[in-house]
Design a protein around this motif. Structure first.
Motif, PDB file in Angstrom:
ATOM      1  N   LYS A 151     -20.158 -17.936 -23.439  1.00 14.55           N
ATOM      2  CA  LYS A 151     -18.970 -18.500 -24.095  1.00 14.55           C
ATOM      3  C   LYS A 151     -17.991 -17.395 -24.504  1.00 14.55           C
ATOM      4  O   LYS A 151     -16.780 -17.576 -24.429  1.00 14.55           O
ATOM      5  CB  LYS A 151     -19.376 -19.277 -25.349  1.00 14.55           C
ATOM      6  CG  LYS A 151     -20.113 -20.547 -25.064  1.00 14.55           C
ATOM      7  CD  LYS A 151     -19.162 -21.617 -24.610  1.00 14.55           C
ATOM      8  CE  LYS A 151     -19.921 -22.897 -24.297  1.00 14.55           C
ATOM      9  NZ  LYS A 151     -19.102 -23.789 -23.484  1.00 14.55           N
TER      10      LYS A 151
ATOM     11  N   GLU B  66     -15.621 -28.014 -23.241  1.00 13.63           N
ATOM     12  CA  GLU B  66     -16.843 -28.618 -23.771  1.00 13.63           C
ATOM     13  C   GLU B  66     -16.891 -30.109 -23.457  1.00 13.63           C
ATOM     14  O   GLU B  66     -16.529 -30.957 -24.273  1.00 13.63           O
ATOM     15  CB  GLU B  66     -16.932 -28.407 -25.294  1.00 13.63           C
ATOM     16  CG  GLU B  66     -16.916 -26.939 -25.730  1.00 13.63           C
ATOM     17  CD  GLU B  66     -18.192 -26.188 -25.370  1.00 13.63           C
ATOM     18  OE1 GLU B  66     -18.979 -26.685 -24.533  1.00 13.63           O
ATOM     19  OE2 GLU B  66     -18.396 -25.094 -25.915  1.00 13.63           O
ATOM     20  N   CYS B  69     -18.582 -32.548 -25.899  1.00 19.93           N
ATOM     21  CA  CYS B  69     -17.820 -32.898 -27.095  1.00 19.93           C
ATOM     22  C   CYS B  69     -16.662 -33.823 -26.733  1.00 19.93           C
ATOM     23  O   CYS B  69     -16.414 -34.825 -27.402  1.00 19.93           O
ATOM     24  CB  CYS B  69     -17.280 -31.638 -27.773  1.00 19.93           C
ATOM     25  SG  CYS B  69     -18.540 -30.710 -28.667  1.00 19.93           S
ATOM     26  N   CYS B 121     -17.877 -31.256 -31.728  1.00 18.07           N
ATOM     27  CA  CYS B 121     -17.174 -29.980 -31.953  1.00 18.07           C
ATOM     28  C   CYS B 121     -16.221 -30.055 -33.139  1.00 18.07           C
ATOM     29  O   CYS B 121     -15.117 -29.495 -33.120  1.00 18.07           O
ATOM     30  CB  CYS B 121     -16.449 -29.523 -30.687  1.00 18.07           C
ATOM     31  SG  CYS B 121     -17.569 -29.017 -29.375  1.00 18.07           S
ATOM     32  N   LEU B 144     -24.778 -28.021 -27.396  1.00 14.12           N
ATOM     33  CA  LEU B 144     -24.135 -26.785 -26.947  1.00 14.12           C
ATOM     34  C   LEU B 144     -24.078 -25.806 -28.107  1.00 14.12           C
ATOM     35  O   LEU B 144     -24.401 -26.150 -29.239  1.00 14.12           O
ATOM     36  CB  LEU B 144     -22.725 -27.089 -26.410  1.00 14.12           C
ATOM     37  CG  LEU B 144     -21.847 -28.030 -27.226  1.00 14.12           C
ATOM     38  CD1 LEU B 144     -21.099 -27.294 -28.309  1.00 14.12           C
ATOM     39  CD2 LEU B 144     -20.865 -28.753 -26.315  1.00 14.12           C
ATOM     40  N   HIS B 187     -15.662 -22.197 -31.058  1.00 16.75           N
ATOM     41  CA  HIS B 187     -14.606 -23.199 -31.050  1.00 16.75           C
ATOM     42  C   HIS B 187     -13.684 -22.897 -32.226  1.00 16.75           C
ATOM     43  O   HIS B 187     -13.957 -23.307 -33.361  1.00 16.75           O
ATOM     44  CB  HIS B 187     -15.212 -24.608 -31.159  1.00 16.75           C
ATOM     45  CG  HIS B 187     -16.350 -24.807 -30.187  1.00 16.75           C
ATOM     46  ND1 HIS B 187     -17.662 -24.844 -30.570  1.00 16.75           N
ATOM     47  CD2 HIS B 187     -16.343 -24.929 -28.840  1.00 16.75           C
ATOM     48  CE1 HIS B 187     -18.439 -24.988 -29.497  1.00 16.75           C
ATOM     49  NE2 HIS B 187     -17.658 -25.049 -28.436  1.00 16.75           N
TER      50      HIS B 187
END
Lengths: 509, 254
Positions: A151, B66, B69, B121, B144, B187
């Motif tokens: 990520k 994502e 999400c 998320c 995740l 995020h």
């Protein structure tokens, strides 16, 4: 034994008053008189010097959120933090001075005041064997993906993951996800053990979290986490690259490799050159994103190709990085040359390869920082937005492309955080007055400059190298190989003749 | 005596009302405050919190990285910087007694954990409070990686990862602090705000902008209202006996 006893004595004898003297002489310039990470030099640094008042430390042996041990702090003092401006002090300061300064810097935070709380190091296991085997690396890669390393650190580990442009430290300053292919720049050290420890403890103050809970809650075994560490280690070379001054360009028998993907490049030696910020002339640049280039060269009878490869987290211009650029410009003091504060812009990535205009006879070369008015340099300039041009530079901001852009050609590939650019040109060109005439078997000075547009780099804000050399090797003539064989055969024949003569029955006349 | 402070900003014009509705992500109500056993009798402070001006638009969140999400929403989710209700009611304001409770008075923290859930998320709840020593359970309902970073000054911050759905972590905070910021660095839009208090006298406004703080012993208190974008306001309230007093706040949108 004796050294550990000595260490115990020194820890027992920590003296904050003496530590303050050492601190003010050696540390305050960056970390500030009050330990808030706001010394004179701090505004020119990214990452910023540690603010001791919060007692938040990246490199620890303790769980995330806990204070570091004295040994953790001493390690950072002794060895420094690679990849940052923090040097190691082990060889510069005495044992006593380092222990005293350690005691003093703890006084900046009230968190250390409660001496009944002893930070407890985590119990680290030992690395399981077979870590460099294909199976282990496959397991490591599997969990690298599944626990989300990519990520931030990206698919190939070059710090170019989808979240990379948004990363900030605790103070809101921009921070890069580590480029995992450059373990010699890891803040806490580049060994498998270091990597595993960072996975366990996290790097507090940065976006890098601790993964210890995964073990405690049995989402991952300890061995699997070690495999991640071993996989990450495998992304970097066995040894940190060493600088060799002369790029040897072999003469290739086939066509000149003009594509960055040409398989011929895999057979050609690669040379690594470190780059640093351009801090000599205004406006200066203290946060270069490109920390080095890897260069290969090859030639045919009439042409030369250079492949320059470097890690870059972004294919600029990229609007996803615009906010990052704004944070970089806000976090770094510009020098006093800038009339107005720099506004973030969508700048391209760039590379410049620099030669003198003519091959020098002696050791005298033009000024490495793009020449000057009287002694220009000849450059190839490549941009991610417009290919390559050749031209003359008469100083940092005085580059003039040749009419028609000269004769240099470029092909570039951006792949997972890496640029590969091949620049090629004929050895001899028509414009002898403005273009270097390349000749074989000569030491041709060469230097490199790189800009990461998505780090706010443009104009004089760039990464620079010093002069190195390029040598186009002549192919070894066939006689070099044949002559010794002939010589050996002749020697053998002569020897045998002598033996034969000696052994011949003597005739008595 | 109730007092309104800093509330005047003339010329409130067009008022944009952002819906606080939580698009697809099914959600439990914010954890109930469990201060009952401490505080039965005493006075109550209630109030409504509003704002003047136009609320800034909450940015739409790009969850394209994502899918798991993104799939939890029917329409594009937005950030929750300013959650407004009808008639400019302001939700997600942390209201607490910042002064007036005698330092000698000790309150026992509930043993029940407050839950912070990472779902779709986003953090749920977005603004909340715990008492010193009260367990806070941080839970990942997304399949995740989330990291949970607590940025604190008076407490020790931390940064831990939860790459799997079903992971939990329970923490507590030893020192009062308004606010501890919680964020996810994977995020960048995920932020939550936590008030850590030594007493149970705090509340978070709901979608209608109202709050209620119960069980205050007689005394004169400073009430502070904290909002992540609009800053803080204070009022002084004197409680005698078991009466109910009102403390309304009006923020100026900016």
């Amino acid at each position: 034994m004796i050294s550990s006893l000595l260490a115990l004595v020194l820890i027992a004898a920590q003296d904050t008053t003496a530590g303050k003297v050492v601190y003010q002489k050696w540390c305050a310039g960056c970390h500030g008189d009050n330990g808030a990470g706001d010394g004179e030099a701090a505004r020119f640094m990214l990452p910023h010097p540690r603010d001791f008042t919060g007692a938040v430390y990246q490199i620890r042996s303790t769980a995330s959120g806990e204070l570091p041990t004295d040994a953790d702090l001493l390690r950072a003092i002794d060895q420094g933090l690679p990849g940052t401006a923090m040097p190691g002090w082990k060889t510069r300061l005495s044992d006593r001075d380092r222990h005293n300064v350690l005691a003093y810097l703890k006084t900046f935070s009230t968190f250390f005041a409660d001496t009944t709380i002893k930070p407890k190091p985590l119990q680290f296991s030992r690395a399981p064997g077979g870590g460099s085997g294909a199976d282990a690396l496959r397991v490591g890669r599997q969990f690298y993906d599944s626990i989300g390393c990519r990520k931030c650190h990206g698919d190939q580990g070059r710090g170019d993951g989808p979240s990379a442009p948004t990363l900030k430290d605790d103070a809101g300053r921009p921070i890069f996800a580590a480029d995992l292919t450059q373990n010699w720049r890891f803040n806490g050290g580049g060994s498998v053990e270091d990597i595993y420890h960072r996975l366990r403890t996290g790097l507090d103050g940065t976006p890098m979290p601790s993964f210890s809970d995964l073990l405690d809650q049995k989402f991952l075994t300890d061995e699997q986490l070690w495999r991640v560490a071993q996989y990450v280690r495998s992304l970097s070379p066995a040894e940190a690259p060493a600088v060799r001054d002369v790029i040897h360009a072999p003469q290739v028998t086939g066509p000149l490799p003009r594509s960055p993907r040409d398989s011929a490049w895999s057979r050609i030696d690669s040379y690594w050159f470190p780059l640093v910020g351009q801090v000599i002339k205004k406006s200066r640049w203290f946060d270069p994103a490109v920390t080095g280039v890897r260069v290969q060269a090859a030639h045919t009878r009439d042409s030369l190709a250079l492949r320059v490869v470097w890690d870059d987290r972004s294919q600029s211009p990229d609007s996803a990085w615009l906010a990052h650029i704004g944070r970089v410009l806000a976090a770094l003091a510009s020098d006093d040359s800038a009339a107005a504060p720099a506004q973030p812009g969508l700048w391209p990535d760039q590379l410049a390869v620099q030669f003198p205009l003519t091959i020098p006879q002696g050791m005298e070369r033009p000024y490495f920082l793009m020449g000057n008015a009287t002694a220009p340099v000849y450059q190839w300039r490549w941009s991610s937005q417009g290919g390559a041009v050749a031209g003359l530079a008469r100083g940092l901001e005085r580059f003039e492309p040749l009419a028609g852009g000269g004769t240099v050609g470029a092909q570039a590939v951006y792949d997972h955080g890496e640029w590969r650019v091949v620049l090629a040109r004929a050895l001899a060109t028509a414009d002898t007055a403005h273009e270097l005439q390349v000749r074989t078997s000569r030491a041709i000075p060469v230097a490199f400059f790189a800009w990461d547009g998505s780090n706010g780099e443009h104009g004089t804000r760039m990464a620079v190298s010093t002069w190195y050399f390029l040598a186009l090797d002549e192919p070894t003539p066939a006689r070099v190989f044949i002559s010794p064989v002939i010589a050996m055969a002749l020697t053998l024949a002569l020897g045998m003749l002598v033996v034969w003569r000696a052994q011949r029955p003597k005739h008595v006349l | 005596m109730n007092r309104r402070l800093f509330s005047v900003l003339g010329g409130a014009l067009v008022l944009t009302v952002c819906s606080p509705k939580d698009d697809g992500a099914a959600r439990a109500a914010p954890p109930a405050r469990t201060d009952a056993e401490e505080v039965q009798a005493g006075g109550t402070i209630t109030g409504k919190i509003k704002f003047t001006g136009t609320a800034p638009r909450n940015p739409t969140i790009d969850m394209s990285e994502e899918a798991a999400c993104k799939a939890k929403y029917k329409t594009a989710p937005t950030e929750e910087n300013v959650v407004a209700g009808p008639a400019n009611a302001l939700a997600n304001v942390f209201v607490y007694v910042s002064a007036g409770v005698p330092a000698t008075q000790k309150f026992t923290a509930p043993t029940a954990a407050v839950v912070l859930d990472q779902d779709g998320c986003r953090y749920h709840p977005h603004v909340f409070g715990v008492m010193v020593g009260q367990p806070l359970e941080i839970r990942n309902s997304d399949p995740l990686l989330h990291n949970i970073k607590a940025l604190a000054k008076k407490n020790r911050g931390f940064n831990v990862s939860q790459p799997n759905a079903g992971m939990t972590k329970t923490v507590s905070f030893p020192t009062p602090e308004v606010m501890v910021n919680l964020e996810c660095n994977v995020h960048g839009w995920m932020r939550a705000y936590l008030g850590v208090r030594p007493d149970p006298f705090f509340a978070v406004t709901g979608p209608d902008g109202s709050f209620s703080i119960k069980g205050l012993p007689p005394g004169t208190y400073t009430i502070e209202a904290w909002h992540e974008k609009f800053g803080t306001q204070t009022a002084t309230v004197t409680i005698a006996g078991t009466e109910s007093k009102t403390a309304n706040f009006t923020f100026a949108a900016h």
